[in-house]
Design a protein around this motif. Structure first.
Motif, PDB file in Angstrom:
ATOM      1  N   TYR A 114     -44.538  -4.400 -16.605  1.00  0.00           N
ATOM      2  CA  TYR A 114     -45.521  -3.670 -17.400  1.00  0.00           C
ATOM      3  C   TYR A 114     -44.796  -2.577 -18.189  1.00  0.00           C
ATOM      4  N   ILE A 115     -44.795  -2.709 -19.518  1.00  0.00           N
ATOM      5  CA  ILE A 115     -44.138  -1.691 -20.335  1.00  0.00           C
ATOM      6  C   ILE A 115     -45.127  -0.639 -20.819  1.00  0.00           C
ATOM      7  N   TYR A 116     -46.430  -0.905 -20.637  1.00  0.00           N
ATOM      8  CA  TYR A 116     -47.428   0.102 -21.005  1.00  0.00           C
ATOM      9  C   TYR A 116     -48.704  -0.144 -20.230  1.00  0.00           C
ATOM     10  N   GLN A 117     -49.328   0.940 -19.796  1.00  0.00           N
ATOM     11  CA  GLN A 117     -50.641   0.885 -19.155  1.00  0.00           C
ATOM     12  C   GLN A 117     -51.467   2.055 -19.646  1.00  0.00           C
ATOM     13  N   THR A 118     -52.743   1.824 -19.770  1.00  0.00           N
ATOM     14  CA  THR A 118     -53.646   2.896 -20.169  1.00  0.00           C
ATOM     15  C   THR A 118     -55.000   2.642 -19.513  1.00  0.00           C
TER      16      THR A 118
END
Length: 254
Positions: A114-118
């Motif tokens: 996972y390179i980004y989570q929001t």
């Protein structure tokens, strides 16, 4: 001994095992490290002292922790992906629209990262975070990637990694899993039906370029108490697929 095994350096492996332990246990002392990894105290102390001297771990009141220098390394690794910069705004918008947790995954080796989570207002926290490594076969994002692999690469993955059971809902039968991936290819999105975490479902879509290269995938994770079959098979997939298309265009032409 294989050629790969002969190239492995034990001291390097030990150093990274120590770092992994520090990460997952929020720090530790020399004795705890030595006991946990079955190494001598002098070996543990030598590795920790060396890593402290070069800024990769810090020591506070006898407890060693992972140092902030890894932020720089992580930022550098993530910046190699144009996908990251192109995806952030769209992922944020999707999370706000759905109120749930949204994540961007890229494949690395036999796993997804996972390179980004929001997170939206209703999002439920799980064990995943930016930088988490996850199995591909039991996640919606992972199925999106595997469904687009050439047949020989998929079979090599199944031979090397297998279909380990994460929950009672994980698909562990190869033929059933191949059928699942065929469905993903046909419909253009993947579902995770509590296959990694009980109580959580997810809808994912592949991020595909005009040349049919799969850059990664985007997904939305939702507690089972807040999603019904209609939403999982109609409304949410449309939203996730739209976001995947926008990200692909931005990445291709940025």
């Amino acid at each position: 001994m294989t050629a790969h095994e002969s190239e492995r350096i034990q001291s390097v492996e030990t150093a990274f095992e120590i770092l992994d332990y520090l990460q997952h246990n929020e720090g530790a002392g020399v004795t705890e490290i030595a006991d946990a990894l079955s190494v001598s105290k002098s070996t543990a102390h030598g590795h920790l002292s060396t890593m402290e001297s070069i800024g990769h771990v810090v020591k506070v009141d006898g407890t060693y922790r992972v140092g902030l220098r890894f932020l720089e390394l992580g930022h550098h690794a993530r910046s190699r992906y144009n996908l990251y910069e192109s995806a952030k705004a769209e992922a944020d918008q999707l999370a706000e629209m759905t109120g749930e947790r949204c994540q961007i995954m890229v494949p690395e080796g036999h796993h997804g990262v996972y390179i980004y989570q929001t997170a939206g207002e209703q999002a439920v926290r799980t064990d995943s975070h930016i930088g988490s490594t996850v199995d591909l076969h039991c996640t919606a994002v992972g199925k999106c990637y595997l469904a687009n692999l050439p047949k020989d690469e998929l079979e090599a993955y199944l031979d090397d990694v297998g279909l380990a059971e994460q929950t009672e809902h994980t698909i562990t039968d190869r033929e059933a899993f191949r059928d699942e991936l065929e469905t993903v290819r046909e419909q253009g999105y993947a579902l995770n039906r509590e296959e990694r975490i009980i109580g959580m479902r997810a809808v994912g879509a592949p991020i595909v370029t005009d040349q049919n290269d799969v850059l990664g995938a985007i997904s939305v994770s939702v507690p089972t108490t807040r999603i019904d079959d209609r939403a999982a098979e109609d409304e949410l997939p449309k939203q996730v697929q739209r976001s995947a298309r926008v990200i692909a265009i931005r990445t291709t032409y940025s």
